[in-house]
Scaffold this motif. Sequence first.
Motif, mmCIF file in Angstrom:
data_model
loop_
_atom_site.group_PDB
_atom_site.id
_atom_site.type_symbol
_atom_site.label_atom_id
_atom_site.label_comp_id
_atom_site.label_asym_id
_atom_site.label_seq_id
_atom_site.Cartn_x
_atom_site.Cartn_y
_atom_site.Cartn_z
ATOM 1 N N SER A 133 -6.667 -8.626 8.172
ATOM 2 C CA SER A 133 -5.579 -9.482 6.963
ATOM 3 C C SER A 133 -6.478 -9.362 5.550
ATOM 4 C CB SER A 133 -5.184 -10.584 7.682
ATOM 5 O OG SER A 133 -6.594 -11.513 7.346
ATOM 6 N N GLU A 134 -8.059 -9.492 5.371
ATOM 7 C CA GLU A 134 -8.346 -9.247 3.779
ATOM 8 C C GLU A 134 -8.325 -8.299 3.168
ATOM 9 O OE1 GLU A 134 -9.920 -11.517 3.034
ATOM 10 O OE2 GLU A 134 -10.120 -13.439 4.355
ATOM 11 N N LYS A 135 -7.861 -7.212 3.891
ATOM 12 C CA LYS A 135 -7.399 -5.939 3.217
ATOM 13 C C LYS A 135 -6.090 -5.728 2.857
ATOM 14 C CE LYS A 135 -11.382 -3.923 4.973
ATOM 15 N NZ LYS A 135 -12.125 -2.755 6.330
ATOM 16 N N LEU A 136 -4.979 -6.809 3.245
ATOM 17 C CA LEU A 136 -3.941 -6.566 2.798
ATOM 18 C C LEU A 136 -3.559 -7.031 1.500
ATOM 19 C CD1 LEU A 136 -2.612 -7.513 6.517
ATOM 20 C CD2 LEU A 136 -2.908 -5.370 5.797
ATOM 21 N N LYS A 137 -2.099 -5.973 1.073
ATOM 22 C CA LYS A 137 -1.527 -6.468 -0.266
ATOM 23 C C LYS A 137 -0.039 -6.909 0.106
ATOM 24 C CE LYS A 137 -4.561 -2.823 -2.451
ATOM 25 N NZ LYS A 137 -4.469 -1.569 -3.264
ATOM 26 N N SER A 138 0.295 -7.095 0.768
ATOM 27 C CA SER A 138 1.644 -7.259 1.336
ATOM 28 C C SER A 138 1.168 -8.768 2.619
ATOM 29 C CB SER A 138 3.031 -7.096 1.555
ATOM 30 O OG SER A 138 2.802 -5.846 2.634
ATOM 31 N N LYS A 163 0.509 -11.398 2.798
ATOM 32 C CA LYS A 163 -1.889 -11.100 3.139
ATOM 33 C C LYS A 163 -1.309 -12.996 4.149
ATOM 34 C CE LYS A 163 -5.678 -11.029 1.580
ATOM 35 N NZ LYS A 163 -6.617 -11.112 0.647
ATOM 36 N N LYS A 164 -0.564 -13.874 3.250
ATOM 37 C CA LYS A 164 -0.816 -15.552 4.074
ATOM 38 C C LYS A 164 -0.606 -15.799 5.305
ATOM 39 C CE LYS A 164 0.383 -19.742 2.528
ATOM 40 N NZ LYS A 164 1.591 -21.057 1.436
ATOM 41 N N CYS A 211 -0.101 -13.174 7.232
ATOM 42 C CA CYS A 211 -0.784 -12.174 8.396
ATOM 43 C C CYS A 211 -2.201 -13.802 8.977
ATOM 44 C CB CYS A 211 -1.853 -10.889 7.782
ATOM 45 S SG CYS A 211 0.165 -9.392 8.115
ATOM 46 N N LYS A 212 -2.847 -13.622 7.644
ATOM 47 C CA LYS A 212 -4.056 -14.311 7.810
ATOM 48 C C LYS A 212 -3.886 -15.071 8.908
ATOM 49 C CE LYS A 212 -7.193 -14.291 4.319
ATOM 50 N NZ LYS A 212 -7.702 -15.083 2.825
ATOM 51 N N LYS A 257 -1.106 -2.255 6.095
ATOM 52 C CA LYS A 257 -2.872 -2.058 4.786
ATOM 53 C C LYS A 257 -2.702 -0.579 4.467
ATOM 54 C CE LYS A 257 -7.556 -0.730 5.260
ATOM 55 N NZ LYS A 257 -8.645 -0.336 5.865
#
Length: 204
Positions: free
Chosen positions: A48-53, A55-56, A58-59, A109
Amino acid sequence: MSRSRSTRKISDALAAAQVTLKAIQASTDAFPPLKSVASTVIVFFQLSEKLKSNKKGCKHIAERSAQLVRDIWRQTKDFGVALPAEVEESVLQIEKLFKEITTFFEGLKRENLFQRLARQDENKSRVEEYGRLLTEAMDQFSINLQLSIHRLSVEFAEVERMRHADVLANSQMSESERMQLLTQILAKSGNVHMEKHAAIAFFF
């Protein structure tokens, strides 16, 4: 300042969640599939820290998954590595769901800018769907845990009844005395069973 403090609190909470997950992962008392799902949730946080879409979202999935694992651990640690069949099945289903979520996160990712834009709504819907599935998984776990506790209490009461019946059969009591004592034992077993039911109902 307030936003910074809030962000720090969230970060601390996530760090604490990961510490707990690693403790479950390393525990010799944890049921192996539960250790597996704990490991998977750690991967959720990392991905989740590496996602660009999304992200919120997925966290949030990672946080809810961590809470689910902690709840399962809290409610099953007294069973040790051998969980009741009903509970084991729930954990295995959760493990399967987590593998599916991992695949989804890994796909996010790998997406390039064009893919992120094209799949934005679809990915958002999938995040929401996984949130719903996590809720269903925890509900099913709770039901199965309750069923297993009920089954185990019934089995325990039956074993006790048979043990007492065997003792009575080999005693020097008269038939009427044996029947009277057996009736008392059965009544006591029934009360214990009802008390366990009440405790389960209160807990859930």
